[in-house]
Motif scaffolding. Structure first.
Motif, PDB file in Angstrom:
ATOM      1  N   ILE A 119     136.583   2.958 119.745  1.00 32.87           N
ATOM      2  CA  ILE A 119     136.414   2.572 118.216  1.00 32.87           C
ATOM      3  C   ILE A 119     136.751   1.469 117.934  1.00 32.87           C
ATOM      4  CG2 ILE A 119     136.808   3.760 115.972  1.00 32.87           C
ATOM      5  CD1 ILE A 119     136.877   6.537 117.273  1.00 32.87           C
ATOM      6  N   ASN A 161     140.913   5.022 113.477  1.00 32.08           N
ATOM      7  CA  ASN A 161     140.179   5.527 114.673  1.00 32.08           C
ATOM      8  C   ASN A 161     140.759   7.109 115.106  1.00 32.08           C
ATOM      9  OD1 ASN A 161     143.081   5.359 115.764  1.00 32.08           O
ATOM     10  ND2 ASN A 161     142.375   3.404 116.722  1.00 32.08           N
ATOM     11  N   ARG A 185     139.434   7.184 120.760  1.00 33.52           N
ATOM     12  CA  ARG A 185     140.124   6.163 120.012  1.00 33.52           C
ATOM     13  C   ARG A 185     139.852   4.828 120.650  1.00 33.52           C
ATOM     14  NH1 ARG A 185     145.837   6.624 119.210  1.00 33.52           N
ATOM     15  NH2 ARG A 185     145.755   4.934 117.940  1.00 33.52           N
TER      16      ARG A 185
END
Length: 481
Positions: A380, A346, A377
């Protein structure tokens, strides 16, 4: 009273795995032009990765002799430095720089790994021997690399060491021990002995580089494996015995103690398959299972820019990926250092989505301090794609597929971007080779003036004469005055 007759003291015949490795190292002739030319590319790329690592003080502080100021006569010269060391310490230095940035080659199968790690041991020994007057040429380096790649990769094809908590650098130690034994003039029987020692040498084999919450990944692990390999070969050369049933011995052998009683399986005999199919990290210094995800992220970044949007407009990112990627690099929570970040998919996707690039500097503490990275992040997530997982293991494909599906905050869903083969894959070799040379040029340019850069490039590009260049003259091309 019960009578015990004790164990037999008769030494068994060496395990077949040991014999097969020694047979291959001593008897196999490398004739594949594809393998040898790929090895040439691999050699210069690996040297370049080592040079690039020297820009990072976290790496350079580990280098040099054990006793500061020591210069070993006819010792190994370490590219990019003025160190001249004994071959064991030289192997550690070269192996550590090669592996530091996670930018050298890769091979993925049941076990993953970086076969060019072995160059740390190969170059250290060959350069030392050449400076003692032995007529070793670059061709000897290339052949040794092909064989080290083949041993490490052949053991990795069907045998997962990480699933039993073993780090893949054990295979570097085994492969390096085998090929440097041949370089050092050990006999076939001595090579069997040395390789047997590599399976039980005191190095901690347990996985520490990928395990969660265990501190920083130790990028010098490959350097340590190279140093141990050279040391083992030299010990056997001095008369140290081997352990013929090191793998198969009941209760005490490698299979019973560390491999849950399973014997190794092999997909094919040793040849030149691994070097011919090795994966180069060309565009991005990223753990290889994420290479195609990074490429896809850059495509999405450009799409967003064309739409007048940016990463702030992203609501979610789904990554369809292989099972191995989920197991190795799907990580949540704080990433404390360079090594954590280049092994978190990520992070490796978020950074190019934001900035439109991913370089070695993208993993520094300064780069990671941008609050947008962790914010993205958190949006994701990964899901396994079974086809990607199957194709990852298919010897005819060896793909490393990733696909990104991005949804924006206004409800727009972008077309999924699918990349199955990274630019460093054999199927993209024609496209990738010029980019690999450019990568090498960048790494060299940070250390040498234009005239010397030109000399280096002319030397390594001369396919006819380069293999006949003495090893010490090759190394001298990269030594600091």
């Amino acid at each position: 009273m019960s009578i015990h007759h004790g164990e037999s003291a008769i030494r068994p015949e060496p395990d077949k795995v040991l014999m097969d490795i020694a047979d291959y190292v001593h008897n196999y002739q490398v004739t594949s032009e594809l393998a040898l030319d790929t090895a040439r590319l691999c050699l210069i790329d690996t040297i370049g990765c080592g040079l690039e690592a020297l820009r990072f003080p976290e790496c350079t502080r580990l280098l040099g002799p054990v006793v500061e100021g020591t210069i070993v006569p006819n010792g190994t010269k370490v590219p990019g430095t003025n160190y001249q060391l004994d071959p064991i310490r030289g192997a550690f230095n070269i192996g550590t720089t090669i592996r530091w940035l996670d930018f050298n080659d890769c091979f993925l199968a049941a076990e993953w790994g970086h076969p060019s790690d072995n160059l740390g041991a190969i170059l250290a020994v060959a350069d030392h021997l050449a400076r003692q007057g032995q007529p070793l040429k670059v061709r000897d380096l290339l052949e040794s690399m092909v064989k080290a790649h083949e041993i490490q990769g052949g053991l990795a094809l069907l045998n997962s060491f990480n699933r039993v908590g073993l780090d893949h650098v054990v295979l570097v130690k085994v492969a390096s021990t085998a090929v440097v034994s041949k370089l050092l003039g050990l006999t076939h029987a001595q090579t069997v002995d040395a390789v047997s020692q590599a399976w039980v040498d005191g190095q901690s084999l347990r996985t520490y580089r990928h395990a969660p919450n265990t501190g920083p990944r130790k990028s010098w692990a490959a350097g340590d494996a190279c140093a141990r390999a050279v040391n083992l070969a030299l010990l056997v050369k001095k008369g140290e015995m081997g352990l013929p049933s090191v793998l198969t011995a009941k209760q005490w052998g490698f299979y019973d103690v560390l491999f849950k009683g399973k014997e190794f399986q092999f997909q094919m005999p040793y040849g030149s398959y691994i070097m011919e199919n090795v994966l180069f990290k060309i565009s991005y210094p990223a753990e290889f299972h994420a290479q195609t995800a990074v490429e896809a992220a850059l495509i999405v970044h450009d799409k967003l820019r064309a739409m007048g949007k940016n990463s702030d407009d992203i609501k979610s990112v789904r990554i369809r990926t292989q099972e191995a990627a989920i197991r190795i690099i799907d990580k949540q929570g704080p990433l404390d250092n360079f090594a954590d970040r280049d092994h978190a998919i990520n992070y490796m996707v978020a950074y190019p989505l934001i900035f439109g690039e991913l370089t070695s500097n993208s993993y520094t503490d300064e780069a990671a301090a941008d609050l947008r990275i962790d914010s993205l992040r958190a949006k994701i997530y990964c899901v396994e794609n079974e086809v990607f997982s199957m194709d990852y293991h298919d010897p005819a494909k060896r793909s490393i597929g990733n696909a990104l599906l991005v949804e924006l905050s206004d409800g727009t869903v972008l077309d999924e971007v699918v990349v199955e083969y990274p630019v460093g894959h054999r199927t993209r070799r024609e496209e990738g080779t010029p980019l690999l040379i450019e990568k090498f040029k960048r790494h060299v340019s940070r250390h040498f003036d234009e005239a010397h850069q030109k000399k280096i490039l002319e030397t390594v590009s001369d396919k006819e004469h380069f293999p006949n260049l003495p090893v010490d003259r090759f190394t001298d091309l990269f030594v600091k005055p």
